[in-house]
Design an enzyme around this catalytic site. Structure first.
Site, PDB file in Angstrom:
ATOM      1  N   LYS A 111     -12.012  -2.614   1.131  1.00 20.39           N
ATOM      2  CA  LYS A 111     -12.396  -1.327   0.537  1.00 20.39           C
ATOM      3  C   LYS A 111     -13.758  -1.337  -0.138  1.00 20.39           C
ATOM      4  O   LYS A 111     -14.404  -0.304  -0.231  1.00 20.39           O
ATOM      5  CB  LYS A 111     -11.350  -0.905  -0.510  1.00 20.39           C
ATOM      6  CG  LYS A 111     -10.037  -0.465   0.091  1.00 20.39           C
ATOM      7  CD  LYS A 111      -9.180   0.196  -0.963  1.00 20.39           C
ATOM      8  CE  LYS A 111      -7.828   0.600  -0.409  1.00 20.39           C
ATOM      9  NZ  LYS A 111      -6.876   0.903  -1.474  1.00 20.39           N
ATOM     10  N   LYS A 192      -2.205   0.346   9.441  1.00 21.51           N
ATOM     11  CA  LYS A 192      -0.926   0.633   8.783  1.00 21.51           C
ATOM     12  C   LYS A 192      -0.864   2.106   8.370  1.00 21.51           C
ATOM     13  O   LYS A 192      -1.892   2.730   8.095  1.00 21.51           O
ATOM     14  CB  LYS A 192      -0.700  -0.307   7.602  1.00 21.51           C
ATOM     15  CG  LYS A 192      -1.618  -0.094   6.462  1.00 21.51           C
ATOM     16  CD  LYS A 192      -1.259  -0.940   5.253  1.00 21.51           C
ATOM     17  CE  LYS A 192      -2.195  -0.490   4.145  1.00 21.51           C
ATOM     18  NZ  LYS A 192      -2.297  -1.301   2.992  1.00 21.51           N
ATOM     19  N   LYS A 195      -1.220   6.461   2.694  1.00 26.54           N
ATOM     20  CA  LYS A 195      -1.258   7.753   2.003  1.00 26.54           C
ATOM     21  C   LYS A 195      -2.632   8.387   2.103  1.00 26.54           C
ATOM     22  O   LYS A 195      -2.771   9.592   2.053  1.00 26.54           O
ATOM     23  CB  LYS A 195      -0.963   7.554   0.506  1.00 26.54           C
ATOM     24  CG  LYS A 195       0.456   7.212   0.173  1.00 26.54           C
ATOM     25  CD  LYS A 195       0.650   7.309  -1.339  1.00 26.54           C
ATOM     26  CE  LYS A 195       1.398   6.111  -1.875  1.00 26.54           C
ATOM     27  NZ  LYS A 195       0.538   5.031  -2.379  1.00 26.54           N
TER      28      LYS A 195
HETATM   29  P1  TYM Z   1       1.173   1.587  -2.590  1.00 27.41           P
HETATM   30  O1  TYM Z   1       1.211   2.756  -3.498  1.00 27.41           O
HETATM   31  O2  TYM Z   1       0.061   1.497  -1.592  1.00 27.41           O
HETATM   32  O3  TYM Z   1       2.522   1.485  -1.781  1.00 27.41           O
HETATM   33  C1  TYM Z   1       3.782   1.490  -2.410  1.00 27.41           C
HETATM   34  C2  TYM Z   1       4.710   0.528  -1.696  1.00 27.41           C
HETATM   35  O4  TYM Z   1       4.820   0.888  -0.312  1.00 27.41           O
HETATM   36  C3  TYM Z   1       4.492  -0.237   0.509  1.00 27.41           C
HETATM   37  N1  TYM Z   1       3.787   0.267   1.703  1.00 27.41           N
HETATM   38  C4  TYM Z   1       4.187   0.033   2.955  1.00 27.41           C
HETATM   39  N2  TYM Z   1       5.241  -0.642   3.452  1.00 27.41           N
HETATM   40  C5  TYM Z   1       5.386  -0.670   4.801  1.00 27.41           C
HETATM   41  N3  TYM Z   1       4.509  -0.074   5.657  1.00 27.41           N
HETATM   42  C6  TYM Z   1       3.438   0.603   5.203  1.00 27.41           C
HETATM   43  N4  TYM Z   1       2.605   1.192   6.059  1.00 27.41           N
HETATM   44  C7  TYM Z   1       3.245   0.672   3.796  1.00 27.41           C
HETATM   45  N5  TYM Z   1       2.298   1.263   3.013  1.00 27.41           N
HETATM   46  C8  TYM Z   1       2.651   0.992   1.739  1.00 27.41           C
HETATM   47  C9  TYM Z   1       3.585  -1.101  -0.344  1.00 27.41           C
HETATM   48  O5  TYM Z   1       3.598  -2.447   0.097  1.00 27.41           O
HETATM   49  C10 TYM Z   1       4.171  -0.926  -1.719  1.00 27.41           C
HETATM   50  O6  TYM Z   1       5.241  -1.813  -1.931  1.00 27.41           O
HETATM   51  N6  TYM Z   1      -0.686  -2.085  -5.462  1.00 27.41           N
HETATM   52  C11 TYM Z   1       0.500  -1.347  -5.112  1.00 27.41           C
HETATM   53  C12 TYM Z   1       1.160  -0.635  -6.293  1.00 27.41           C
HETATM   54  C13 TYM Z   1       1.479  -1.502  -7.473  1.00 27.41           C
HETATM   55  C14 TYM Z   1       2.560  -2.409  -7.562  1.00 27.41           C
HETATM   56  C15 TYM Z   1       2.508  -2.913  -8.905  1.00 27.41           C
HETATM   57  C16 TYM Z   1       3.554  -2.834  -6.686  1.00 27.41           C
HETATM   58  C17 TYM Z   1       0.844  -1.494  -8.670  1.00 27.41           C
HETATM   59  N7  TYM Z   1       1.452  -2.346  -9.525  1.00 27.41           N
HETATM   60  C18 TYM Z   1       3.427  -3.856  -9.344  1.00 27.41           C
HETATM   61  C19 TYM Z   1       4.463  -3.787  -7.129  1.00 27.41           C
HETATM   62  C20 TYM Z   1       4.405  -4.291  -8.452  1.00 27.41           C
HETATM   63  C21 TYM Z   1       0.143  -0.270  -4.105  1.00 27.41           C
HETATM   64  O7  TYM Z   1      -0.975   0.154  -4.008  1.00 27.41           O
HETATM   65  O8  TYM Z   1       1.225   0.224  -3.431  1.00 27.41           O
END
Ligand code: TYM
Length: 327
Positions: A111, A192, A195
């Site tokens: 990014k 992938k 959002k």
């Molecule tokens: P985020 O908001 O991008 O996504 C939330 C969760 O969804 C999973 N995910 C996916 N799983 C399968 N296929 C996909 N295409 C896909 N896109 C997203 C992500 O792996 C995630 O579990 N950094 C994290 C948020 C975060 C977090 C935390 C997670 C902040 N603090 C502490 C766990 C613990 C994120 O951006 O997720």
């Protein structure tokens, strides 16, 4: 009871990848773990975001998570910025993390690396995520495949801190589902589902109508050789569909593949399975929309429960590092 924590960014509508990769396990874990789930609004500030959009998406994410099956009476559901120990612990951890280890994070490399205008917050994002996890003495962190490297960093930071300052943090484990951990965009199956960066037609939203789900699945990109076989390298589009049907019906992609000769039949069954999987979420979301006041009560209770745990851990960490308590 073992602790579980996870988070989701309010950066756009939740999609099928979020649901299969993470949220579905959050719902399951709330019953057999002491579960903390947060909407990570501070993480969403690491890129340019309109304040009104952030506000609306944060509240929407909370309601969507309840619609997906989180029960705020059973788990602790909260907004990250309501618990000030998250940025406070981030600072302490930033003073133990190195530039080199953050520069190696692939999500940052994708990014922002090489761009002088990139925000400092995007660079230190994984440290804030480590703070989210370590504040709750989390044993398990249910996430999709794309968060594995961030989890490794959280483990490294916890171990280093414990080694240097004494046993303060629980070292967490990632819990990544066997299927659905990396759902790909239906139009561009080498990327992938996301959002923010995905194609509209290739992204199944968690709240899509049955007609929208059907249209997107039927139009999903496959290939022309006509052979139904799970081979993500050679056949990314078809393999994604097999993996989705496997995740929706609790099988392996190879098992699913043996049942089909034709892509069209697979698409028809996948569309039906996804409609049924997401139907209760959509129906419950419609009921919740009628009671907008419920969200503030959920968030007040969540912040109080999360804050009590987080402030105790923060105090332990601060004192271990030599910071003098206020009173
Ligand atoms: P985020 O908001 O991008 O996504 C939330 C969760 O969804 C999973 N995910 C996916 N799983 C399968 N296929 C996909 N295409 C896909 N896109 C997203 C992500 O792996 C995630 O579990 N950094 C994290 C948020 C975060 C977090 C935390 C997670 C902040 N603090 C502490 C766990 C613990 C994120 O951006 O997720």
């Amino acid at each position: 009871m073992a602790r579980v924590l996870s988070g989701v960014q309010p950066s756009g509508a939740l999609h099928l990848g979020n649901y299969l990769g993470a949220i579905r396990s959050w719902v399951a874990h709330q019953h057999d773990h002491d579960a903390f789930y947060c909407v990570v609004d501070l993480h969403a500030l690491t890129v340019d975001v309109d304040p009104a959009d952030l506000r609306a998406r944060t509240l929407d994410a909370v309601i969507d998570l309840v619609a997906a099956g989180l029960d705020p009476e059973v788990c602790t559901l909260f907004v990250q910025s309501h618990v000030p120990e998250h940025p406070r612990l981030t600072w302490l951890l930033e003073c133990t993390a190195s530039m080199g280890e953050l520069r190696r994070m692939t999500q940052f490399k994708d990014k922002g690396a090489g761009n002088e205008g990139v925000r400092v917050g995007l660079f230190t994002y994984p440290v804030l995520m480590a703070a989210d996890i370590l504040l709750y003495d989390s044993d398990r962190v249910p996430v999709g495949d794309d968060q594995r490297q961030h989890l490794e960093l959280a483990r490294d930071l916890a171990q280093r801190f414990n080694f240097r300052y004494g046993d303060v943090f629980t070292v967490p484990e990632a819990a990544v589902p066997a299927t659905g951990a990396r759902v790909m965009d239906l139009q561009e199956p080498t990327r992938k589902m996301s959002k923010t960066g995905g194609t509209p037609l290739g992204t199944v939203q968690m709240l899509d109508s049955p007609e929208e789900i059907d249209r997107k699945v039927k139009k999903a990109v496959t290939d022309t050789d006509g052979e139904v076989r799970f081979d993500p390298e050679a056949k990314p589009g078809l393999s994604n569909l097999l993996e989705l049907l496997a995740a929706a019906t609790d099988r392996t992609p190879d098992e699913v593949a043996t049942g089909y000769q034709r892509y069209g039949d697979l698409k028809r069954d996948l569309s039906e399975a996804l409609v049924e999987l997401l139907r209760p979420v959509r129906e419950r979301r419609a009921e919740l929309a009628a009671d907008p006041g419920a969200v503030s009560a959920i968030l007040a209770a969540g912040a109080a429960k999360a804050g009590a745990v987080a402030s105790a851990t923060y105090r332990r960490a601060a004192e271990a590092m030599g910071l003098v308590p206020a009173g």
